[in-house]
Design a protein around this motif. Structure first.
Motif, PDB file in Angstrom:
ATOM      1  N   GLY A   1       0.777  -1.222   0.000  1.00 53.79           N
ATOM      2  CA  GLY A   1       0.000   0.000   0.000  1.00 53.79           C
ATOM      3  C   GLY A   1       0.808   1.271   0.000  1.00 53.79           C
ATOM      4  O   GLY A   1       1.945   1.309   0.486  1.00 53.79           O
TER       5      GLY A   1
ATOM      6  N   ASN B   1       3.253  10.713   0.067  1.00 53.77           N
ATOM      7  CA  ASN B   1       2.891  10.567  -1.335  1.00 53.77           C
ATOM      8  C   ASN B   1       2.759  11.927  -2.004  1.00 53.77           C
ATOM      9  O   ASN B   1       3.135  12.102  -3.172  1.00 53.77           O
ATOM     10  CB  ASN B   1       1.589   9.770  -1.478  1.00 53.77           C
TER      11      ASN B   1
ATOM     12  N   LYS C   1       7.801   5.686  -4.648  1.00 55.14           N
ATOM     13  CA  LYS C   1       6.694   5.784  -3.691  1.00 55.14           C
ATOM     14  C   LYS C   1       7.148   5.197  -2.357  1.00 55.14           C
ATOM     15  O   LYS C   1       8.000   4.302  -2.324  1.00 55.14           O
ATOM     16  CB  LYS C   1       5.471   4.996  -4.184  1.00 55.14           C
TER      17      LYS C   1
ATOM     18  N   LEU D   1       6.326   2.677   0.072  1.00 51.05           N
ATOM     19  CA  LEU D   1       5.468   1.497   0.074  1.00 51.05           C
ATOM     20  C   LEU D   1       5.499   0.797   1.429  1.00 51.05           C
ATOM     21  O   LEU D   1       6.555   0.646   2.052  1.00 51.05           O
ATOM     22  CB  LEU D   1       5.918   0.491  -0.999  1.00 51.05           C
TER      23      LEU D   1
ATOM     24  N   LEU E   1      -0.222   1.174  -8.822  1.00 47.28           N
ATOM     25  CA  LEU E   1       0.229   1.987  -7.702  1.00 47.28           C
ATOM     26  C   LEU E   1       1.040   3.208  -8.156  1.00 47.28           C
ATOM     27  O   LEU E   1       1.102   4.214  -7.445  1.00 47.28           O
ATOM     28  CB  LEU E   1       1.060   1.157  -6.727  1.00 47.28           C
TER      29      LEU E   1
ATOM     30  N   ALA F   1      -3.689   4.100  -1.675  1.00 46.47           N
ATOM     31  CA  ALA F   1      -4.212   2.902  -2.339  1.00 46.47           C
ATOM     32  C   ALA F   1      -3.608   1.677  -1.682  1.00 46.47           C
ATOM     33  O   ALA F   1      -2.468   1.713  -1.203  1.00 46.47           O
ATOM     34  CB  ALA F   1      -3.898   2.906  -3.833  1.00 46.47           C
TER      35      ALA F   1
ATOM     36  N   PHE G   1      -3.048  -2.419  -2.612  1.00 44.96           N
ATOM     37  CA  PHE G   1      -3.072  -3.455  -3.645  1.00 44.96           C
ATOM     38  C   PHE G   1      -2.908  -4.803  -2.947  1.00 44.96           C
ATOM     39  O   PHE G   1      -2.009  -4.981  -2.128  1.00 44.96           O
ATOM     40  CB  PHE G   1      -1.921  -3.208  -4.622  1.00 44.96           C
TER      41      PHE G   1
ATOM     42  N   MET H   1      -7.250  -3.645  -6.187  1.00 46.78           N
ATOM     43  CA  MET H   1      -6.716  -2.428  -5.585  1.00 46.78           C
ATOM     44  C   MET H   1      -7.856  -1.507  -5.184  1.00 46.78           C
ATOM     45  O   MET H   1      -8.783  -1.285  -5.953  1.00 46.78           O
ATOM     46  CB  MET H   1      -5.774  -1.696  -6.555  1.00 46.78           C
TER      47      MET H   1
ATOM     48  N   TYR I   1      -8.675   2.414  -3.830  1.00 50.22           N
ATOM     49  CA  TYR I   1      -8.015   3.703  -4.017  1.00 50.22           C
ATOM     50  C   TYR I   1      -8.908   4.821  -3.516  1.00 50.22           C
ATOM     51  O   TYR I   1     -10.136   4.757  -3.656  1.00 50.22           O
ATOM     52  CB  TYR I   1      -7.744   3.865  -5.520  1.00 50.22           C
TER      53      TYR I   1
END
Length: 435
Positions: free
Chosen positions: A158, A165, A249, A251, A276, A285, A287, A297, A299
């Protein structure tokens, strides 16, 4: 249908509390029409009753004494939106012991003490719900524990922190430095004055701990999850990631390999073709990969007053539904037991991006490649950016390495930096394995 009324005591009236109050005022009729149960906020705990607030509520609702809620026999449900570990944990436990149902948005409390509080709720035959603790308005916990519960999950990954982000999106899309992107996030209300919990990954670690318990039935304490924040990500890293076809990102990832569970929170290069990679700014989000559903996923906005309030009120809706059907005792949570078939195995193996700064001279590339090979580390991709033809100038050597444990990679790099022609290891970033 006999009309019932549920009286709610709210602990806290900040961003989420104010959003919850507004949402119940505007959408409460939907719940009442659907269930025949009216939700009424009866008391609100605050630190200072005299303080002016963005959301107007009758002055008589406010109290500075928690006992006005926790020991009030007229209160049926306690909504905890004050944040922090203490006194929130003690207040939740006291509410449960007083036979009050509880809804909380507190990821720190659920990550640290969720199993114990769940057991306590079972013992006292009350409902404990915490959808808002992960992903704001995204109903990920409910999806994993109801609609998707028949699946055996092999992966949950995620983007679960909107602050980081947003910062990484601004660095990628608007060519901002980390420092400028953080200031912009703070100016827009996406980052706190002290952003440490977000940018160093602590917030994401708490949320990943909750996701692991929900998806895999394994208790992994937040402090045991390998963690790295985004403070060392540079515009240069963003540029190289783009060249290789990735976006960076933060994660939160848990993966199952046979009988082991690997997990971590860290910046990672996500292939641009993966869903993603399209999640930008303050959006979140999650996944998941299940053996029946395959890839799915969810979101949406992961933070803010109304998205988080949506999850809180959704939990209140479920409690109202249980009241309407007379199933409150049947709706108590199942205690989270460790999945004895899974063993927690730390971070596991990942591909890695490594940015080495070394002298531009003959023999350097061969020596470094041989050293990686001596540690069993294969090179997937290599890029050298030249800074001129003069011997002795330092240049970045960019590697994408095959899967390896971080400990093994660190051992190899410790040997490599001893070479006189190597100036520094500038960056190490995971390359996400998202099959």
């Amino acid at each position: 249908m006999n009309k019932q009324k549920i009286k709610i005591g709210m602990l806290g009236f900040g961003t989420v509390g104010g959003g919850t109050y507004r949402m119940l005022a505007s959408n409460g009729k939907i719940i009442e029409d659907s269930t025949g149960v009216e939700l009424e906020i009866s008391r609100i705990l605050v630190r200072d009753k005299s303080r002016k607030r963005d959301v107007d509520a009758p002055a008589e609702l406010f109290t500075e004494d928690p006992d006005d809620i926790l020991k009030n026999p007229d209160i049926d449900v306690v909504v905890e939106v004050m944040g922090g570990l203490q006194p929130a944990t003690d207040y939740i436990a006291e509410a449960i012991r007083s036979k009050k149902h509880v809804v909380t948005a507190n990821k720190a409390v659920i990550a640290k003490d969720g199993p114990g509080l769940t057991d306590l709720a079972v013992q006292n035959k009350v409902i404990l719900r915490y959808e808002a603790s992960v992903g704001g308005g995204i109903p990920i916990l409910n999806a994993l524990s109801t609609s998707l519960q028949a699946n055996e999950f092999t992966e949950v990954t995620g983007i679960v922190n909107g602050t980081t982000n947003y910062i990484l999106s601004q660095m990628t899309d608007n060519d901002m430095s980390y420092e400028d992107a953080l200031k912009d996030a703070q100016a827009r209300g996406f980052a706190e004055a002290d952003p440490t919990a977000d940018v160093e990954g602590y917030d994401a670690v708490n949320k990943l701990s909750i996701l692991i318990s929900t998806a895999f039935g394994v208790r992994v304490a937040p402090e045991d999850i390998p963690r790295e924040g985004i403070t060392n990500i540079t515009k240069e890293d963003i540029g190289f990631a783009t060249q290789f076809g990735y976006k960076i990102k933060l994660l939160a990832q848990a993966r199952r390999y046979r009988s082991t569970l690997e997990c971590h929170v860290q910046p990672a290069m996500v292939p641009m073709g993966h869903p993603l990679a399209t999640v930008n700014n303050e959006f979140n989000a999650v996944f998941a990969k299940g053996n029946a559903v395959d890839d799915v996923m969810l979101y949406g906005k992961g933070a803010g007053a109304m998205p988080t309030a949506s999850a809180v009120v959704g939990d209140l809706f479920e409690i109202a539904r249980a009241y309407a059907t007379g199933t409150t005792e049947q709706s108590i949570p199942t205690a989270v037991n460790d999945n004895t078939s899974l063993t927690f195995d730390g971070e596991g193996q990942n591909m890695y991006y490594v940015n080495l700064i070394a002298e531009d001279m003959p023999g350097v590339l061969g020596t470094i490649a041989t050293t990686f090979g001596n540690y069993g580390i294969g090179i997937d991709t290599f890029l050298q950016r030249s800074r001129g033809r003069k011997t002795g100038r330092h240049v970045p050597l960019i590697y994408i390495l095959h899967e390896v444990t971080r400990d093994r990679l660190n051992e190899a790099l410790e040997e490599i930096v001893k070479f006189t022609f190597v100036k520094e290891v500038k960056s190490i970033i995971s390359v996400a394995c998202l099959d």
